[in-house]
Design a protein around this motif. Structure first.
Motif, PDB file in Angstrom:
ATOM      1  N   ALA A 253       0.809  -1.223   0.000  1.00 18.94           N
ATOM      2  CA  ALA A 253       0.000   0.000   0.000  1.00 18.94           C
ATOM      3  C   ALA A 253       0.837   1.265   0.000  1.00 18.94           C
ATOM      4  N   THR A 254       2.111   1.149   0.316  1.00 16.66           N
ATOM      5  CA  THR A 254       2.948   2.351   0.343  1.00 16.66           C
ATOM      6  C   THR A 254       3.090   2.988  -1.028  1.00 16.66           C
ATOM      7  N   TYR A 255       2.711   2.252  -2.116  1.00 15.27           N
ATOM      8  CA  TYR A 255       2.813   2.807  -3.458  1.00 15.27           C
ATOM      9  C   TYR A 255       1.478   3.335  -3.965  1.00 15.27           C
ATOM     10  N   ASN A 256       0.459   3.320  -3.121  1.00 15.45           N
ATOM     11  CA  ASN A 256      -0.853   3.794  -3.567  1.00 15.45           C
ATOM     12  C   ASN A 256      -0.894   5.318  -3.610  1.00 15.45           C
ATOM     13  N   ASN A 257      -1.689   5.851  -4.568  1.00  9.48           N
ATOM     14  CA  ASN A 257      -2.011   7.284  -4.642  1.00  9.48           C
ATOM     15  C   ASN A 257      -0.752   8.175  -4.633  1.00  9.48           C
ATOM     16  N   LYS A 258       0.146   7.819  -5.510  1.00  7.62           N
ATOM     17  CA  LYS A 258       1.397   8.587  -5.584  1.00  7.62           C
ATOM     18  C   LYS A 258       1.445   9.433  -6.866  1.00  7.62           C
ATOM     19  N   LYS A 259       2.295  10.487  -6.809  1.00  7.46           N
ATOM     20  CA  LYS A 259       2.656  11.235  -8.012  1.00  7.46           C
ATOM     21  C   LYS A 259       3.880  10.582  -8.645  1.00  7.46           C
ATOM     22  N   HIS A 260       4.163  10.971  -9.902  1.00 11.33           N
ATOM     23  CA  HIS A 260       5.217  10.282 -10.631  1.00 11.33           C
ATOM     24  C   HIS A 260       6.141  11.271 -11.338  1.00 11.33           C
ATOM     25  N   GLY A 261       7.350  10.783 -11.622  1.00 13.13           N
ATOM     26  CA  GLY A 261       8.258  11.481 -12.526  1.00 13.13           C
ATOM     27  C   GLY A 261       8.131  10.874 -13.914  1.00 13.13           C
ATOM     28  N   VAL A 262       8.310  11.721 -14.970  1.00 11.66           N
ATOM     29  CA  VAL A 262       8.176  11.261 -16.351  1.00 11.66           C
ATOM     30  C   VAL A 262       9.527  11.400 -17.042  1.00 11.66           C
ATOM     31  N   TYR A 263       9.929  10.304 -17.638  1.00  8.09           N
ATOM     32  CA  TYR A 263      11.207  10.280 -18.363  1.00  8.09           C
ATOM     33  C   TYR A 263      10.971  10.700 -19.808  1.00  8.09           C
ATOM     34  N   LEU A 264      11.773  11.712 -20.272  1.00  6.22           N
ATOM     35  CA  LEU A 264      11.695  12.189 -21.653  1.00  6.22           C
ATOM     36  C   LEU A 264      12.950  11.753 -22.400  1.00  6.22           C
ATOM     37  N   GLU A 265      12.745  11.112 -23.531  1.00  6.05           N
ATOM     38  CA  GLU A 265      13.873  10.747 -24.384  1.00  6.05           C
ATOM     39  C   GLU A 265      13.780  11.514 -25.699  1.00  6.05           C
ATOM     40  N   ASN A 266      14.840  11.410 -26.494  1.00  5.24           N
ATOM     41  CA  ASN A 266      14.899  12.091 -27.800  1.00  5.24           C
ATOM     42  C   ASN A 266      14.678  13.596 -27.678  1.00  5.24           C
ATOM     43  N   VAL A 267      15.291  14.174 -26.667  1.00  6.85           N
ATOM     44  CA  VAL A 267      15.269  15.635 -26.561  1.00  6.85           C
ATOM     45  C   VAL A 267      16.212  16.168 -27.641  1.00  6.85           C
ATOM     46  N   SER A 268      15.667  16.779 -28.658  1.00  8.02           N
ATOM     47  CA  SER A 268      16.436  17.137 -29.854  1.00  8.02           C
ATOM     48  C   SER A 268      17.589  18.065 -29.529  1.00  8.02           C
ATOM     49  N   LEU A 269      18.682  17.888 -30.258  1.00  7.60           N
ATOM     50  CA  LEU A 269      19.803  18.810 -30.193  1.00  7.60           C
ATOM     51  C   LEU A 269      19.578  19.938 -31.194  1.00  7.60           C
ATOM     52  N   GLY A 270      19.961  21.133 -30.799  1.00  9.40           N
ATOM     53  CA  GLY A 270      19.772  22.286 -31.662  1.00  9.40           C
ATOM     54  C   GLY A 270      20.864  22.414 -32.696  1.00  9.40           C
ATOM     55  N   PRO A 271      20.704  23.345 -33.638  1.00 12.86           N
ATOM     56  CA  PRO A 271      21.742  23.581 -34.644  1.00 12.86           C
ATOM     57  C   PRO A 271      23.001  24.143 -33.991  1.00 12.86           C
ATOM     58  N   GLU A 272      24.079  24.180 -34.770  1.00 12.66           N
ATOM     59  CA  GLU A 272      25.319  24.732 -34.231  1.00 12.66           C
ATOM     60  C   GLU A 272      25.086  26.160 -33.762  1.00 12.66           C
ATOM     61  N   GLY A 273      25.641  26.472 -32.612  1.00  9.34           N
ATOM     62  CA  GLY A 273      25.426  27.768 -32.001  1.00  9.34           C
ATOM     63  C   GLY A 273      24.413  27.730 -30.885  1.00  9.34           C
ATOM     64  N   THR A 274      23.725  26.582 -30.707  1.00  7.19           N
ATOM     65  CA  THR A 274      22.759  26.438 -29.618  1.00  7.19           C
ATOM     66  C   THR A 274      23.508  26.287 -28.293  1.00  7.19           C
ATOM     67  N   ILE A 275      23.120  27.075 -27.308  1.00 11.06           N
ATOM     68  CA  ILE A 275      23.771  26.991 -25.998  1.00 11.06           C
ATOM     69  C   ILE A 275      22.848  26.407 -24.937  1.00 11.06           C
ATOM     70  N   ALA A 276      21.555  26.325 -25.213  1.00  9.68           N
ATOM     71  CA  ALA A 276      20.610  25.784 -24.236  1.00  9.68           C
ATOM     72  C   ALA A 276      19.325  25.411 -24.951  1.00  9.68           C
ATOM     73  N   ARG A 277      18.478  24.634 -24.232  1.00 12.62           N
ATOM     74  CA  ARG A 277      17.161  24.276 -24.752  1.00 12.62           C
ATOM     75  C   ARG A 277      16.132  24.484 -23.652  1.00 12.62           C
ATOM     76  N   LYS A 278      14.972  24.952 -24.072  1.00 12.74           N
ATOM     77  CA  LYS A 278      13.893  25.206 -23.120  1.00 12.74           C
ATOM     78  C   LYS A 278      12.793  24.168 -23.295  1.00 12.74           C
ATOM     79  N   LEU A 279      12.273  23.675 -22.159  1.00 18.41           N
ATOM     80  CA  LEU A 279      11.151  22.745 -22.152  1.00 18.41           C
ATOM     81  C   LEU A 279       9.906  23.450 -21.633  1.00 18.41           C
ATOM     82  N   TYR A 280       8.788  23.188 -22.293  1.00 17.95           N
ATOM     83  CA  TYR A 280       7.488  23.714 -21.876  1.00 17.95           C
ATOM     84  C   TYR A 280       6.539  22.525 -21.714  1.00 17.95           C
ATOM     85  N   ARG A 281       5.585  22.659 -20.774  1.00 14.29           N
ATOM     86  CA  ARG A 281       4.686  21.536 -20.491  1.00 14.29           C
ATOM     87  C   ARG A 281       3.302  22.051 -20.131  1.00 14.29           C
TER      88      ARG A 281
END
Length: 745
Positions: A253-281
């Motif tokens: 029961a210790t796992y009941n009614n819990k929140k979760h983390g979501v794993y994201l894969e294939n986070v695209s790489l930007g073109p040359e000159g990219t220094i960071a990427r922003k995520l929106y949800r």
């Protein structure tokens, strides 16, 4: 009654081809510049290669096998500590030697390394512009150089690498893994890469989803790139949703009614000159179909391709940007640009030639959907150039000039400046300090001066009226290839264009290339001939540097075994009266390959003809006796003048005279045989020191014939500085005859 007169014409001006010119003007003035000391006309002008010690080479160092130079630009950066001389040139295949059709098949962008006599290539497979297209445009903005051609991708150069300008494609979103609500399994339900499940208690500050048994949880993500100038790319499409149902029946029961983390894969790489990427949800979409995105996090690199989202809805940031906040680069075939009020303005390219787009301030890669002007609603034709002039951005069109004012905060506005005057010669536009903006149009050369601030007026004036006949030589079909720049060192605006209906050829590369020079100190024109200019720039010292218009485009006959070592590459205009280079071939027998020795062609010929002088009253006949030329002594150089009367086509030549003071003993001159200074043109006694040139007058006798008008000229390949001239004549009052009353025909 005879009357004698000696009018002196000081401060000789440039060309005036009109019927009633300024008496101080010149009818012809070819290959002259202004002497800084006397302000007279100095014929010590020519061009030299930028390759050091060229005569010691059998070919042209890093320019060997190179065809025409199709663009050149000097970029001075890091407050002058670092500079680049960039140019485009096609190189023939060193193995196949396919000529001449393939000579432009491999045009690349390079910068020249003078100390190594070689080049560094920074971009390849570039397209050669057609004869009616402008060549590559360079525009410094901030720490980079924007390089646009219209026939390839727009790029920027930071001194180390070349990057694509703007965002060309919309990138893919990240791919979320659906969490496994049965946390007792210990891993996600995606078993390709097992990861530990993230479960968070109801009172924790992290985790996604509802803790109510039976609730459906659904989330989506978007991604954007951030460039080094702060530009943010358009948002990606929404990701596929991550969804799960909250369970309250798991064991233990210790796992009941819990929140979760979501794993994201294939986070695209930007073109040359990219220094960071922003995520929106989104927030939890369990009970709504309205997808509203919020800032989630920033990935401070362009390396990682996965991310674990554990941020609950109440900790999301500001709303994501609207779709029009940043769009894909709006003009992939843009041909030219200008920097104005910290924004990069670009044209729409050949596919959209009546639009002008502008970037966000200090963000040259980011463009809003509505940040553009469309000039198609007004007469004037396509946009052909952009040029920043003080507090204004000039918009050149085929038959009009518009002006953009304002700023990014309060908004930009565009309005017409003048109708009926325009240009397609983008590279002829140049700023002349304290004078205005000068450019070549099909109707002549014009100057934009003044401003619109503080109650002043902006005017457009035609500057080429005195050279009306020379302007007729312009090949209007190829005016887009014209090029012009201004040098503060020389105090000259030089513009070169294809003339007389021809195209350059290997036997005489400069035959159909004509140069016009506007001398700021005299506000008048001269002509440059025998300069094979295809494109031109000015370096930080004010030197004119140009690219050759032919290069080594032709193979060695008859076996096509290599290129003839014709002059090629980059050259600078100097006070050395050499006009180019040639070569001497030796060998070529059955067992001996052909070898070449590069040598200089020699001094550049020059020409000056005075205005036709009527001495204030044309109908009275004058008897010209002597011509006096004020100049500096030039040792053993010989000169002679020629002259004509009454606009005749025939010229009479005077006797020759040395460039020395006639009333004094012969001066010291350089003797090539003795390799030293000698006394007199033919003496052999050696003397120790050079003499400073002395001011003198050379007197030439003229046949004593009656003339209504009179002009005098000099054509020489010897060094000469012309300061002023004097004409000595007398008149007896004889007048011009009455008009002819009958004809023999």
């Amino acid at each position: 009654m005879n009357t004698e007169s000696k009018p002196k014409y000081s401060g000789i001006l440039g060309i005036d081809e009109r019927i009633e010119p300024n008496p101080k003007s010149s009818y012809k003035l070819t290959n002259w510049t202004i002497d800084p000391k006397s302000k007279g006309w100095d014929n010590r002008i020519g061009y030299e290669t930028i390759v050091s010690n060229i005569t010691s080479l059998s070919n042209w160092a890093g320019f060997q096998n190179g065809g025409p130079v199709n663009s050149v630009y000097y970029w001075n950066t890091h407050q002058g500590a670092k500079s680049f001389l960039l140019y485009e040139q096609a190189y023939a295949n060193a193995t196949t030697k396919i000529f001449p059709d393939d000579v432009n098949a491999d045009m690349s962008l390079h910068f020249w390394k003078g100390n190594e006599r070689d080049k560094t290539t920074i971009d390849t497979q570039r397209s050669k512009p057609a004869g009616d297209e402008v060549y590559t445009h360079y525009n410094p903005i901030g720490k980079v150089l924007a390089i646009l051609s219209g026939n390839g991708k727009p790029i920027k150069f930071d001194g180390l690498k070349v990057y694509t300008l703007g965002f060309m494609v919309r990138h893919s979103p990240p791919r979320p893994w659906n969490p496994n609500p049965d946390a007792s399994a210990g891993v996600s339900d995606e078993t390709v890469i097992p990861i530990q499940a993230h479960s968070f208690a109801l009172d924790k500050s992290y985790g996604l989803g509802s803790t109510t048994t039976g609730d459906e949880n659904r989330f989506r993500w978007k991604l954007s790139f951030v460039m080094d100038d702060g530009s943010e790319s358009p948002l990606s499409a929404p990701s596929i949703p991550a969804f799960w149902s909250t369970t309250g029946t798991t064991i233990p029961a210790t796992y009941n009614n819990k929140k979760h983390g979501v794993y994201l894969e294939n986070v695209s790489l930007g073109p040359e000159g990219t220094i960071a990427r922003k995520l929106y949800r989104t927030q939890n979409l369990n009970d709504t179909d309205e997808e509203i995105y919020y800032f989630l996090d920033i990935i401070p690199n362009n390396i990682e391709t996965n991310y674990i989202d554990v941020t609950k809805d109440t900790r999301l940031g500001a709303l994501a940007p609207d779709e029009d906040y940043s769009v894909l680069f709006p003009a992939p075939s843009t041909r030219f640009s200008a920097t104005f009020k910290n924004c990069l303005f670009i044209d729409g390219g050949q596919s959209d030639p009546q639009r002008i787009y502008y970037s966000e301030p200090l963000k040259i890669n980011q463009y809003k959907a509505l940040s553009f002007f469309d000039v198609g609603s007004r007469d004037g034709g396509d946009v052909t150039g952009l040029f920043t002039y003080y507090n204004n951005l000039l918009v050149f069109r085929e038959r009009a000039i518009d002006i953009i004012r304002g700023d990014a905060v309060n908004g930009f506005t565009i309005s017409p400046l003048v109708q009926g005057i325009g240009t397609r010669a983008l590279h002829s536009i140049a700023l002349i300090p304290q004078t205005g903006v000068m450019f070549l149009s099909p109707d002549g050369v014009f100057l934009i001066s003044g401003g619109l601030d503080g109650g002043s007026q902006m005017t457009v004036n035609k500057m080429s009226d005195p050279i009306v006949e020379t302007i007729k030589r312009l090949n209007k079909a190829n005016i887009a290839r014209a090029c012009g720049v201004y040098s503060e060192k020389w105090r000259e605006y030089q513009v070169y264009f294809v003339a007389d209906g021809g195209t350059p050829n290997p036997d005489n590369p400069a035959k159909y290339t004509l140069g016009l020079v506007f001398h700021l100190e005299k506000m008048s024109w001269s002509i440059r001939e025998n300069f094979p200019v295809n494109c031109i720039t000015v370096d930080s010292r004010g030197e004119f540097i140009f690219g050759h218009n032919i290069g080594q485009s032709f193979a060695t006959p008859p076996l096509n075994a290599g290129l003839l070592p014709n002059e090629t590459g980059l050259f600078f205009i100097s006070r050395d009266r050499n006009y180019g280079y040639t070569y001497v071939a030796t060998g070529g027998g059955p067992q001996q390959p052909v070898s070449y020795t590069i040598s200089r062609k020699g001094p550049l010929p020059c020409l000056w003809i005075s205005a036709n002088q009527d001495f204030g009253i044309q109908q009275i006949k004058k008897h010209i006796k002597y011509v006096y030329l004020s100049c500096f002594t030039e040792g053993a150089n010989k000169y002679q003048v020629f002259y004509n009367k009454d606009w005749s086509y025939d010229y009479t030549y005077s006797n020759e005279g040395y460039g020395q003071r006639p009333e004094y003993k012969e001066q010291y001159v350089f003797n090539a045989v003795e390799n030293n200074l000698v006394y007199g043109p033919s003496a052999t006694n050696i003397v120790p020191n050079w003499e400073v040139p002395l001011f003198t007058q050379l007197k030439f006798a003229v046949a004593n014939q009656a003339a209504s008008t009179f002009s005098v000229g000099i054509q020489t390949s010897e060094d000469f500085i012309l300061i002023d001239y004097t004409l000595e004549f007398n008149t007896s009052g004889t007048e011009t005859r009455a008009a002819r009353s009958r004809s023999a025909y």
